[in-house]
Design an enzyme around this catalytic site. Structure first.
Site, short mmCIF file in Angstrom:
data_model
loop_
_atom_site.label_atom_id
_atom_site.label_comp_id
_atom_site.label_asym_id
_atom_site.label_seq_id
_atom_site.Cartn_x
_atom_site.Cartn_y
_atom_site.Cartn_z
N SER A 210 0.84 -1.19 0.00
CA SER A 210 0.00 0.00 0.00
C SER A 210 0.88 1.25 0.00
O SER A 210 1.66 1.45 -0.93
CB SER A 210 -0.96 -0.04 1.20
OG SER A 210 -1.96 0.95 1.09
N ASP A 356 -9.84 -5.03 -4.67
CA ASP A 356 -9.24 -3.98 -3.85
C ASP A 356 -10.15 -2.75 -3.84
O ASP A 356 -10.53 -2.24 -4.89
CB ASP A 356 -7.86 -3.62 -4.43
CG ASP A 356 -7.04 -2.72 -3.53
OD1 ASP A 356 -7.59 -1.74 -3.00
OD2 ASP A 356 -5.84 -2.99 -3.35
N HIS A 387 -8.16 -5.09 -0.18
CA HIS A 387 -6.90 -4.39 0.09
C HIS A 387 -6.29 -4.83 1.42
O HIS A 387 -5.09 -5.12 1.49
CB HIS A 387 -7.14 -2.88 0.11
CG HIS A 387 -5.89 -2.08 0.15
ND1 HIS A 387 -5.06 -1.92 -0.95
CD2 HIS A 387 -5.28 -1.39 1.16
CE1 HIS A 387 -4.01 -1.18 -0.62
NE2 HIS A 387 -4.13 -0.84 0.66
#
Length: 416
Positions: A210, A356, A387
């Protein structure tokens, strides 16, 4: 005549030799600070985090160690991290080419080999507008959420450098500063005697998920131009924010709208020329102030979270323009921070969830296709994951990829 010439050359070169000697001495002698108090003060109240004068920073090379202090690293408040740990301050570079100070944490596990040590640059996804959530502080406090993942590297005997790649001003989402901060953190770890590494020849891998993947992929794209002397064997990145504008469009008005709002506040700090005050209404101005003490998903730190503060809100309700992302100067900042504009220097492992909620998978697909077309060796793994879940479930294979690179297993690729 020859003797006279040698004397003249000697006289001319003596000051240069002295300057070189002093420069080298300065680089090899970081200031040693005592361990922090227990409990440790916030970084804003800790002299260790206060940067040296600009003149001192510009006098040394990127990656030079400036300060060191030993710490007791903790996991989840209660559990000591087995091995030794240090906070380090080192010299890096901002977007304008000016010298800046950056922080990082070096972890040396108990099972690290005496010789032939290898290094992982682990980029925590701390997504912060405040040093309160900086990894260097989280390790001391025991608030680092990703410690369980970092433990996988330590169990394999790797030395770990976890940089505060956003810098001392917390420039979250600034790609150039983040990437250069990672690379200079690697240099600093290699310059750190207690880490026991073999200088620039040390085999290195880089990873992050991320926000940490932003730093990791930017570091890989900058590797050959900014730090070509390093020996980076591979990079693993998951949940990659390729285009910040498309991420913003995807999350606006959803549960994850706070990602958009926090990133706007962070980029406004990093790019004051955007002049956000001229683009927002009173509610938007309040948001920009409120966000300055926030961190994304770092609940162990106690910091407020933009996810809960701005959930389901629409950016258009906070601006005086119909579409913030269409404003030319905003578009320019987004374009400058888009991945894929440079050629990565090391083989890549990219993993991405097909459901995601934050990162548009079409962007990741296009980035991989672009890298492959330029001859980069990419292993790309898509899976049915969201995610948050992929951050945990995807780490095992990412670590396997990185360990294979360090073990000189031949690189494979999924590029067609």
């Amino acid at each position: 005549m020859q003797r006279q010439t040698r004397q003249i050359l000697s006289a001319l070169l003596a000051p240069l030799a002295m300057l070189t000697s002093q420069w080298a001495s300065a680089q090899s002698s970081p200031a040693i600070y005592p361990p922090p108090a227990n409990p440790a003060p916030l970084p804003q109240a800790d002299a260790f985090y206060s940067p040296p004068p600009a003149s001192d920073l510009s006098a040394v090379a990127p990656g030079t160690l400036l300060r060191i202090r030993e710490i007791t690293a903790k996991a989840y408040y209660l559990f000591p991290v087995k091995g030794q740990a240090w906070q380090v301050m080192y010299r890096s570079t901002n977007r304008s080419g000016e010298a800046i100070a950056m922080m990082g944490t070096v972890l040396v596990p108990e099972n690290a080999p005496i010789t032939g040590r290898k290094l992982m640059a682990y980029n925590v996804a701390y997504d912060a507008l405040t040093l309160r959530c900086a990894p260097s502080y989280s390790f001391v406090k025991g608030a680092a959420l990703e410690q369980a993942l970092i433990q996988g590297a330590l169990k394999n005997g790797l030395v770990v450098m976890a940089p505060d790649y956003e810098g001392l001003k917390s420039y979250w989402t600034d790609g150039l500063i983040s990437g250069q901060g990672v690379l200079d953190g690697i240099r600093a770890a290699e310059n750190f005697q207690q880490a026991g590494l073999n200088g620039a020849s040390t085999p290195v891998v880089i990873t992050g998920y991320s926000g940490g993947s932003l730093a990791s992929t930017w570091a890989n794209e900058l590797y050959k131009s900014y730090a070509p002397e390093l020996n980076i064997k591979g990079v693993a990145a998951g949940g990659v924010p390729v285009d910040l504008g498309n991420v913003a469009r995807k999350v606006d008005g959803t549960l994850f709208a706070g990602v958009y709002f926090g990133a706007v506040a962070a980029l406004a700090n990093s790019y004051p020329e955007v002049d956000p005050a001229s683009l927002v209404n009173a509610k938007g101005a309040e948001m920009l102030v409120k966000a300055q003490d926030m961190c994304l998903g770092q609940f162990l730190t106690g910091a407020p979270d933009p996810l809960t503060a701005f959930a389901f809100q629409k950016m258009k309700n906070l601006t005086v323009v119909p579409d913030l992302l269409a404003v030319p100067r905003v578009k320019d900042v987004i374009a400058k921070n888009r991945l894929g504009q440079r050629l990565p220097g090391a083989p890549l492992y990219i993993y991405q969830g097909t459901i995601d909620e934050l990162m548009p998978i079409a962007d990741v697909d296009a980035l991989v296709k672009s890298y492959c077309s330029k001859g980069v060796k990419v292993t790309y793994r898509r899976s049915i994951n969201d995610h948050l879940l992929l951050a945990v479930t995807g780490w095992g294979k990412a670590l396997d990829f990185l360990m294979d690179r360090l073990d000189d297993v031949p690189v494979t690729s999924t590029c067609q």
